[in-house]
Write a protein that holds these residues in place. Structure first.
Motif, PDB file in Angstrom:
ATOM      1  N   GLY A 122     -66.896 -50.207 -19.886  1.00  0.00           N
ATOM      2  CA  GLY A 122     -67.315 -51.161 -19.997  1.00  0.00           C
ATOM      3  C   GLY A 122     -67.514 -51.683 -18.880  1.00  0.00           C
ATOM      4  O   GLY A 122     -67.233 -53.041 -18.082  1.00  0.00           O
ATOM      5  N   THR A 123     -67.721 -51.320 -17.400  1.00  0.00           N
ATOM      6  CA  THR A 123     -67.672 -51.410 -16.440  1.00  0.00           C
ATOM      7  C   THR A 123     -69.344 -51.043 -15.951  1.00  0.00           C
ATOM      8  O   THR A 123     -68.685 -49.340 -15.242  1.00  0.00           O
ATOM      9  CB  THR A 123     -66.685 -51.079 -15.254  1.00  0.00           C
ATOM     10  N   PRO A 124     -70.320 -51.069 -15.779  1.00  0.00           N
ATOM     11  CA  PRO A 124     -71.323 -49.823 -14.531  1.00  0.00           C
ATOM     12  C   PRO A 124     -70.976 -50.364 -12.971  1.00  0.00           C
ATOM     13  O   PRO A 124     -70.382 -50.582 -12.755  1.00  0.00           O
ATOM     14  CB  PRO A 124     -72.775 -51.424 -14.996  1.00  0.00           C
ATOM     15  N   GLY A 125     -71.605 -49.199 -12.659  1.00  0.00           N
ATOM     16  CA  GLY A 125     -71.107 -48.338 -11.086  1.00  0.00           C
ATOM     17  C   GLY A 125     -69.975 -47.242 -11.147  1.00  0.00           C
ATOM     18  O   GLY A 125     -70.221 -48.005  -9.817  1.00  0.00           O
ATOM     19  N   TYR A 126     -70.030 -47.318 -11.884  1.00  0.00           N
ATOM     20  CA  TYR A 126     -68.452 -46.337 -11.424  1.00  0.00           C
ATOM     21  C   TYR A 126     -68.864 -44.929 -12.263  1.00  0.00           C
ATOM     22  O   TYR A 126     -69.970 -44.686 -13.876  1.00  0.00           O
ATOM     23  CB  TYR A 126     -67.033 -46.964 -12.167  1.00  0.00           C
ATOM     24  N   LEU A 127     -68.063 -43.629 -11.680  1.00  0.00           N
ATOM     25  CA  LEU A 127     -67.736 -42.365 -13.051  1.00  0.00           C
ATOM     26  C   LEU A 127     -66.729 -41.913 -13.085  1.00  0.00           C
ATOM     27  O   LEU A 127     -65.863 -42.582 -12.334  1.00  0.00           O
ATOM     28  CB  LEU A 127     -68.938 -41.512 -12.050  1.00  0.00           C
ATOM     29  N   ARG A 128     -66.611 -41.341 -14.245  1.00  0.00           N
ATOM     30  CA  ARG A 128     -65.048 -41.313 -14.051  1.00  0.00           C
ATOM     31  C   ARG A 128     -65.185 -39.463 -14.382  1.00  0.00           C
ATOM     32  O   ARG A 128     -65.888 -39.030 -14.772  1.00  0.00           O
ATOM     33  CB  ARG A 128     -64.197 -41.571 -16.110  1.00  0.00           C
ATOM     34  N   LEU A 129     -63.898 -39.391 -13.517  1.00  0.00           N
ATOM     35  CA  LEU A 129     -63.567 -37.362 -13.835  1.00  0.00           C
ATOM     36  C   LEU A 129     -61.834 -37.084 -14.064  1.00  0.00           C
ATOM     37  O   LEU A 129     -61.335 -37.797 -12.794  1.00  0.00           O
ATOM     38  CB  LEU A 129     -64.017 -37.313 -12.113  1.00  0.00           C
ATOM     39  N   SER A 130     -62.212 -36.483 -14.782  1.00  0.00           N
ATOM     40  CA  SER A 130     -60.872 -35.979 -15.141  1.00  0.00           C
ATOM     41  C   SER A 130     -59.965 -34.639 -14.543  1.00  0.00           C
ATOM     42  O   SER A 130     -61.745 -33.500 -14.250  1.00  0.00           O
ATOM     43  CB  SER A 130     -61.047 -35.857 -16.465  1.00  0.00           C
ATOM     44  N   TYR A 131     -59.443 -34.507 -13.678  1.00  0.00           N
ATOM     45  CA  TYR A 131     -58.783 -33.091 -13.056  1.00  0.00           C
ATOM     46  C   TYR A 131     -57.852 -32.553 -14.140  1.00  0.00           C
ATOM     47  O   TYR A 131     -57.031 -31.506 -13.654  1.00  0.00           O
ATOM     48  CB  TYR A 131     -57.831 -34.330 -11.791  1.00  0.00           C
ATOM     49  N   ALA A 132     -57.764 -32.150 -15.338  1.00  0.00           N
ATOM     50  CA  ALA A 132     -57.361 -32.039 -16.090  1.00  0.00           C
ATOM     51  C   ALA A 132     -57.823 -30.206 -16.351  1.00  0.00           C
ATOM     52  O   ALA A 132     -58.367 -30.027 -17.274  1.00  0.00           O
ATOM     53  CB  ALA A 132     -56.865 -32.871 -17.877  1.00  0.00           C
ATOM     54  N   LEU A 133     -58.286 -29.482 -15.169  1.00  0.00           N
ATOM     55  CA  LEU A 133     -58.669 -28.568 -14.953  1.00  0.00           C
ATOM     56  C   LEU A 133     -58.859 -27.781 -13.774  1.00  0.00           C
ATOM     57  O   LEU A 133     -58.294 -28.298 -13.374  1.00  0.00           O
ATOM     58  CB  LEU A 133     -60.804 -28.539 -15.330  1.00  0.00           C
ATOM     59  N   GLY A 134     -59.317 -26.097 -13.612  1.00  0.00           N
ATOM     60  CA  GLY A 134     -58.428 -25.143 -13.295  1.00  0.00           C
ATOM     61  C   GLY A 134     -59.039 -25.776 -11.661  1.00  0.00           C
ATOM     62  O   GLY A 134     -59.676 -26.416 -11.706  1.00  0.00           O
TER      63      GLY A 134
END
Length: 408
Positions: free
Chosen positions: A376-388
């Protein structure tokens, strides 16, 4: 297909045809497909712990498989012993006392959210949804006949909405306010004082509150998880909690969630589930029973790793010119603003949105991220840090090198 198409000519109903697929799952699926094809893709898309489910939980499931008792139908609302254990776990972890009759066990958190909204919404009822929001919330609201009303917060407030914003969005049709802390996708956590203020505002106006507590054990630093009906007891009769074992116990694939609500809401949602899916898999329920009844030692170890990765990711993202990433206080996501990079030239291309930027990152350096449009908010990225740790550093390093080429 347009809405003007006569219903007799539609192959798919307008209601279901309007649903968008889960953007996070779509990104994850694409990353996995590229990996399967031999590409060195690093995926920051799915919110899924990279740890295995703890052994004692797996062993409980193995024993359940051997027990003929669990080869048969069980009550649609959940195994009685699991409902009792969830009530006990809720008291232990958040100080909120409920009876087992106020618990419905569901096929994951998504079913919990949909059934909760379906149980209380009538057509046209409005639900205030703080944005950035998890992709499933507005779709569940629409499926239940409701109308999501977005209230947008940005990085300047740590992605937290104010009571003033909520009040400005309230109308005579407002029935529910959604409250999520810690948040997916931003990792924001409301302070106890701010949470209490929002809860008191909702109680004052007779609103229902649906609060998603699935990240309750994943908070860092000085941040603290607080359960809204504990802070504001006046909400108790109009508060619905959704939760599950997926994030806390690394059990995303086991598909066990739950709803905690007043008994009449639980009865209605249980009736719905009795026709939709009947009981949740008994083997998964027994595994969940072991999880919620056990200690939180394994959770503490996972949280320690997430905290380390969180700090690494935020530091590396903020080293990129044109990127600003507030430090998330909970969950396992970073949500950087990339607005300054939109329209800049990167390897001969000028992405005009975060969707196009995310596609460019995948195409050029084989790193999968989710664009802010999904939340719902253009202009951003989501990155999960649930990885090695190694994959995390490698993936963000690739992004750093690519975006360092950006020019006006």
């Amino acid at each position: 297909m347009t809405s003007a198409t006569p219903s007799s000519e539609r192959r798919v109903s307008a209601r279901i045809g309007a649903i968008s697929e889960s953007a996070t799952l779509a990104v994850d699926a694409k990353a996995k497909a590229l990996k399967a094809a031999g590409r060195p893709v690093i995926g920051f898309g799915a919110g899924e712990p990279d740890f295995p489910t703890p052994d004692y939980i797996v062993e409980a499931a193995v024993e359940a498989c051997r027990n003929p008792k669990y080869h048969r139908y069980t009550p649609a609302g959940g195994l009685p012993e699991l409902k009792t254990a969830i009530a006990a776990k809720t008291l232990r972890d958040s100080g909120y006392e409920v009876d087992a009759s106020q618990v419905l066990v569901t096929n994951g958190g998504k079913q919990a959210i949909y059934e909760a909204f379906a149980a209380i919404l009538d057509p046209g009822d409005e639900v205030i949804v703080p944005a950035p929001y998890w992709t499933t919330y507005p779709e569940s609201i629409r499926l239940a006949g409701g109308v999501p009303v977005e209230v947008v917060a940005d990085e300047t407030t740590g992605y937290r909405v104010s009571v003033e914003q909520l009040e400005a969005a309230r109308t005579e049709r407002t029935k529910v306010v959604l409250f999520v802390s810690p948040s997916n996708p931003t990792g924001s956590v409301y302070s106890e004082a701010d949470a209490r203020t929002i809860g008191e505002w909702a109680a004052e106006h007779g609103l229902w509150v649906l609060t998603d507590e699935i990240y309750e054990h994943l908070v860092y630093g000085d941040a603290k998880f607080t359960s809204l009906p504990v802070l504001v007891p006046a909400l108790r009769d109009k508060c619905i909690i959704v939760n599950g074992v997926a994030k806390t116990y690394a059990m995303t694939g086991w598909r066990v969630g739950w709803v905690i609500a007043p008994q009449d809401v639980i009865k209605a949602a249980t009736n719905l589930q009795s026709h939709a899916t009947s009981n949740v898999s008994n083997v998964a329920q027994v595994a969940a029973l072991a999880a919620v009844s056990g200690n939180l030692d394994a959770v503490a170890e996972m949280r320690k790793a997430f905290d380390r990765r969180r700090q690494t990711m935020v530091k590396m993202l903020n080293e990129i010119d044109g990127v600003f990433c507030p430090t998330p206080e909970g969950a396992f996501y970073a949500y950087p603003s990339v607005k300054e990079l939109i329209g800049k030239e990167i390897r001969g291309k000028r992405p005009q949105s975060s969707v196009e930027l995310a596609a460019l990152i995948l195409d050029e350096v084989e790193v999968a991220v989710v664009p802010g449009e999904a939340f719902g908010t253009p202009g951003y990225l989501r990155l999960s840090y649930a990885l090695g740790d190694e994959d995390l550093v490698e993936g963000v390093s690739r992004i750093q090198k690519l975006l360092a080429e950006a020019k006006a």
